[in-house]
Design a protein around this motif. Structure first.
Motif, short mmCIF file in Angstrom:
data_model
loop_
_atom_site.label_atom_id
_atom_site.label_comp_id
_atom_site.label_asym_id
_atom_site.label_seq_id
_atom_site.Cartn_x
_atom_site.Cartn_y
_atom_site.Cartn_z
N LEU A 1 3.91 13.43 -13.73
CA LEU A 1 2.93 14.11 -14.59
C LEU A 1 3.12 15.61 -14.52
O LEU A 1 3.17 16.29 -15.55
N GLU A 2 3.25 16.08 -13.27
CA GLU A 2 3.43 17.52 -13.10
C GLU A 2 4.71 17.99 -13.76
O GLU A 2 4.75 18.99 -14.46
N ILE B 1 1.98 6.27 -6.79
CA ILE B 1 0.98 7.24 -7.25
C ILE B 1 1.53 8.65 -7.09
O ILE B 1 1.43 9.47 -8.01
N GLY B 2 2.18 8.86 -5.93
CA GLY B 2 2.79 10.16 -5.69
C GLY B 2 3.81 10.50 -6.75
O GLY B 2 3.82 11.60 -7.29
N GLN B 3 4.64 9.48 -7.06
CA GLN B 3 5.69 9.71 -8.05
C GLN B 3 5.10 9.98 -9.43
O GLN B 3 5.57 10.85 -10.16
N VAL C 1 0.85 -1.20 0.00
CA VAL C 1 0.00 0.00 0.00
C VAL C 1 0.88 1.25 0.00
O VAL C 1 0.68 2.17 -0.79
N ALA C 2 1.90 1.18 0.91
CA ALA C 2 2.80 2.34 1.01
C ALA C 2 3.49 2.58 -0.33
O ALA C 2 3.58 3.71 -0.82
N ARG C 3 3.93 1.44 -0.92
CA ARG C 3 4.66 1.58 -2.18
C ARG C 3 3.75 2.14 -3.27
O ARG C 3 4.14 2.95 -4.08
N GLU C 4 2.50 1.64 -3.24
CA GLU C 4 1.59 2.11 -4.27
C GLU C 4 1.33 3.61 -4.12
O GLU C 4 1.30 4.34 -5.11
#
Lengths: 147, 400
Positions: free
Chosen positions: B157-158, B150-152, B143-146
């Motif tokens: 994207l940004e 997602i954060g990455q 979960v943490a990795r996901e």
């Protein structure tokens, strides 16, 4: 014999002076008519405005045409010449400041016959008129019969 | 076999089934006293057969179990309204955490006068617990990795948007710069023409009335204005090369190089240069632009071998995994390899104007032409040991 004049369409006085000098150096006896903008060039060619009295049938031998001109630019002049029955076949040599100028391509597209890189130097000029078969027009001798 | 014998047989089978079941099993009466145990149960708790019979269940099981909770569970099952399906008892066994899952079922017959009794089975789920703990941990990590991921992704994207924006900005800036360069160069030519034209006129018309010094000064003006004219031409070519649309066709680069070398031989510099040109270097390219690139490379080689006694220039190629790598090699002045990356920068020169005059734009121009063809240009060399300029272009074979 009386040779036909050359129409020089150029607005830069230095370039006019250098061109006239080159002709003089090369013993070109043709009278040179100088038009300093596109409008004046068209007036001359179509006997309008201050050239209203000119006999339109006595066309110049050819036109040396700069493309960057005040009022009516060179390409516009060229277009108008090519659209008119009387001037459709009049030889036009473009004066350009660079051999690789985009304007040269444009000029050919609109029916220019050749181009000369400025400043007009005599050798280059003779080369261009020879290429166009106009050499006899700038010689002081009579044109070869049949031409 | 009569009916009674048959019943006896059935009972034996049932007893054996109970006794030999691999799950530890026992029967409790309504007071939660042990009434029967099987072997697996006795083994699990280190008891002899029947040793626990009649003993209160709480005496048999580990003390560390939550006995209150267990009593609640058992009573609920006995009364027929259990809310949970099992009870997990954990305890410490010599430093190891162990867990037994206890499942009770209500039996509709009881001992003595009781209405019901309880069948209890126990399974060692210590390993399961550990596996579960590991699984929980793994899941947490996932979960943490996901979330990290997602954060990455979000960040990327940004960043991408940012980069695209920056790219557009740069493109626009480049266009501005190039059109600026174009118009500046264009406008510079007119006054330069005047300077050059009239200096020449003075030389020609009044040269005789000047003394030697006067003529020398004029020569300097002429040659400086010629240099500037070349510089302007190169600048214009550079901006044109970046803007012009490419027209691809098959061109024999060997022929082009032959022509370029021919022109240099005819230039009247009186030099003898040994030139080797590979045959039939056919390339899919914009012929006009490629001619400009080759012209600059060949001129470059010609120029930098001018102080070399036995000047040699070679044009060739080798094929390398879908790309054709061309090269122009000379044995001239070479360059300091520390500055190899500066060779292609506009206006960067690695030699003095006096030794090797030039505008510092020729190689930039060549490189830009190659880049526009989807290729790469680089150089190899040492001071006084010659230079090799390479450029790679997609092989002709690839397109066919």
């Amino acid at each position: 014999m009386q040779t036909r004049p050359i129409l020089l369409v150029e607005d830069n006085p230095d370039d006019i002076s250098l061109t006239l000098r080159a002709f003089e150096k090369g013993n070109i006896a043709n009278r040179v008519i100088v038009a300093e903008d596109g409008e004046e060039a068209l007036d001359y060619l179509f006997s309008r405005g201050k050239y209203a009295d000119r006999d339109p049938s006595s066309a110049p031998a050819f036109v040396l045409l700069d493309l960057k001109l005040p009022k009516v630019d060179g390409i516009e002049v060229l277009k108008e010449l090519r659209q008119n029955e009387m001037t459709k076949t009049l030889p036009v040599i473009i004066l350009t400041s660079s051999r690789a100028d985009v304007d040269v391509m444009n000029g050919y597209k609109w029916g220019a016959n050749s181009y000369i890189q400025k400043p007009v130097d005599f050798t280059q000029f003779i080369e261009a008129v020879k290429q166009l078969g106009l050499y006899w027009l700038v010689l002081n001798e009579a044109p070869p019969t049949g031409k | 076999m009569d009916e009674q014998e048959q019943v006896g047989m059935n009972l034996n089978v049932m007893r054996d089934a109970f006794d030999l079941s691999p799950h530890s099993t026992l029967i409790l009466d309504s007071d939660f006293r042990v009434r029967a145990t099987n072997r697996a149960f006795c083994q699990m708790f280190g008891l002899g057969p029947q040793e626990a019979d009649g003993v209160a269940f709480i005496e048999v099981i580990p003390r560390q179990w939550d006995l209150d909770a267990l009593a609640v569970y058992l009573r609920a099952v006995l009364n027929g309204f259990a809310e949970t399906e099992y009870f997990d008892g954990t305890y410490n066994d010599g430093g190891r955490q162990r867990t037994r899952r206890l499942t009770a079922s209500r039996l509709e017959s009881g001992f003595d006068d009781d209405e019901a009794s309880l069948l209890v089975t126990m399974v060692d789920i210590s390993e399961l617990g550990q596996v579960k703990a590991v699984l929980d941990q793994v899941q947490d990590q996932l979960v943490a990795r996901e979330q990290d991921h997602i954060g990455q992704q979000q960040m990327m994207l940004e960043k991408n948007v940012e980069l695209a924006d920056r790219g557009h900005e740069l493109e626009a800036l480049n266009r501005d710069l190039e059109s600026f360069a174009y118009s500046v160069a264009h406008d510079l030519r007119a006054p330069l023409r005047t300077v050059h034209g009239f200096s020449e006129a003075i030389v020609e018309d009044y040269g005789d009335s000047l003394d030697e010094k006067g003529r020398e000064y004029l020569d300097r003006i002429l040659s400086a204005s010629e240099n500037m004219a070349r510089l302007i031409e190169d600048l214009l070519s550079l901006s044109r090369v970046s803007q012009a649309a490419l027209t691809f066709e098959e061109a024999d680069l060997s022929n082009i190089v032959h022509e370029l070398v021919g022109a240099l031989r005819d230039s009247g510099d009186g030099r003898t240069v040994d030139v080797t040109i590979v045959d039939r270097a056919v390339q899919h390219c914009d012929t006009n632009l490629m001619r400009i690139a080759l012209d600059n490379l060949i001129r470059n080689a010609w120029k930098f071998t001018q102080h070399t006694p036995q000047a040699q220039i070679e044009f060739g190629f080798r094929d390398d995994s879908g790309m054709r790598v061309y090269f122009v090699r000379d044995n001239g002045a070479g360059f300091d390899p520390n500055y190899a990356d500066k060779l292609f920068l506009p206006f960067h020169r690695l030699h003095s104007m006096r030794d090797f005059p030039g505008t510092g734009l020729g190689l930039s121009l060549a490189q830009r032409i190659i880049t526009r063809h989807g290729g790469r240009m680089w150089a190899d060399g040492k001071e006084d040991e010659g230079a090799t300029f390479y450029f790679s272009l997609p092989s002709l074979q690839k397109d066919e």
